[in-house]
Design a protein around this motif. Structure first.
Motif, short mmCIF file in Angstrom:
data_model
loop_
_atom_site.label_atom_id
_atom_site.label_comp_id
_atom_site.label_asym_id
_atom_site.label_seq_id
_atom_site.Cartn_x
_atom_site.Cartn_y
_atom_site.Cartn_z
N ARG A 1 0.65 0.81 2.26
CA ARG A 1 1.70 0.75 1.24
C ARG A 1 2.24 -0.68 1.12
O ARG A 1 2.47 -1.19 0.01
CB ARG A 1 2.81 1.73 1.61
N GLN B 1 -0.04 -2.86 -0.84
CA GLN B 1 0.11 -2.62 -2.28
C GLN B 1 1.37 -3.29 -2.82
O GLN B 1 1.36 -3.90 -3.89
CB GLN B 1 0.17 -1.12 -2.57
N PHE C 1 2.63 9.82 5.21
CA PHE C 1 3.49 8.74 4.74
C PHE C 1 4.25 8.07 5.89
O PHE C 1 4.46 6.87 5.88
CB PHE C 1 4.48 9.28 3.70
N HIS D 1 -0.26 4.42 7.11
CA HIS D 1 0.10 4.61 5.71
C HIS D 1 1.07 3.51 5.26
O HIS D 1 0.94 2.97 4.16
CB HIS D 1 0.72 5.99 5.50
N GLN D 2 2.03 3.19 6.10
CA GLN D 2 2.98 2.14 5.75
C GLN D 2 2.29 0.79 5.59
O GLN D 2 2.63 0.01 4.69
CB GLN D 2 4.12 2.07 6.77
#
Length: 186
Positions: free
Chosen positions: A56, A59, A47, A52-53
């Motif tokens: 994210r 999304q 995370f 990953h960021q």
């Protein structure tokens, strides 16, 4: 490389998040993992990485495009210092959204959270056309209670064992603010 902390007299602004914000967010989240453990749910492996960021953020922006949220970042003197999000936007007769935020430890204690919340309330009313803002805080999070009170929120209920954080079920205080009566704070 660690982001440079803003000065105590820094100005605060909010803006829509961008995929290019991923490295700065990841750096703050990785550094502050222990400090945030008591206040945020457990995060999946990876995370705290820029990769990953970035995923994210994509999304979050897709949800924004469909009208379901407004994902923002908090900026002080040009440095990204945190995140502010309006999520779970409900339309129809409710016209409300759920507000959440965090400020990196290097920028805490300078009023950035309060100013970011005030600015986001303006976005909620003027840009998103919402009538009500809601937020949840853990009962022990007195700093967030103060931020919300200064921005016109009032507590309206307690949800017992509402969220699992740091190995335990935590009670949360529910907060609300009517945006239809008068302008959000400056």
């Amino acid at each position: 490389m660690s982001p440079t902390p803003p000065s105590a007299a820094a100005t605060t602004s909010v803006r829509l998040i961008e995929v290019a914000d991923a490295p700065a967010l990841a750096a703050h989240l990785a550094r502050d993992v222990e400090a945030f453990a008591r206040w945020q749910p457990a995060r999946p492996e990876g995370f705290h990485t820029a990769e990953h960021q970035a995923a994210r953020i994509e999304q979050l922006l897709a949800t924004h495009s469909s009208g379901g949220g407004w994902p923002g970042v908090i900026v002080a003197d040009g440095a990204l210092i945190g995140q502010v999000t309006v999520s779970t936007i409900l339309r129809g007769p409710l016209q409300k959204g759920f507000l959440s935020y965090w400020v990196a430890t290097v920028a805490q204690g300078h009023g950035h959270a309060g100013r970011a919340v005030a600015l986001t309330l303006r976005v909620m009313k003027e840009e998103l056309g919402l009538c009500r803002a809601e937020a949840h805080t853990q009962l022990e999070n007195l700093a967030s209670h103060a931020v919300l009170r200064r921005n016109g929120f009032t507590p309206w209920g307690v949800a017992h064992a509402h969220i699992h954080i740091d190995g335990a079920w935590r009670d949360e205080l529910f907060w609300g603010r009517n945006l239809a009566d008068g302008a959000p704070p400056q």
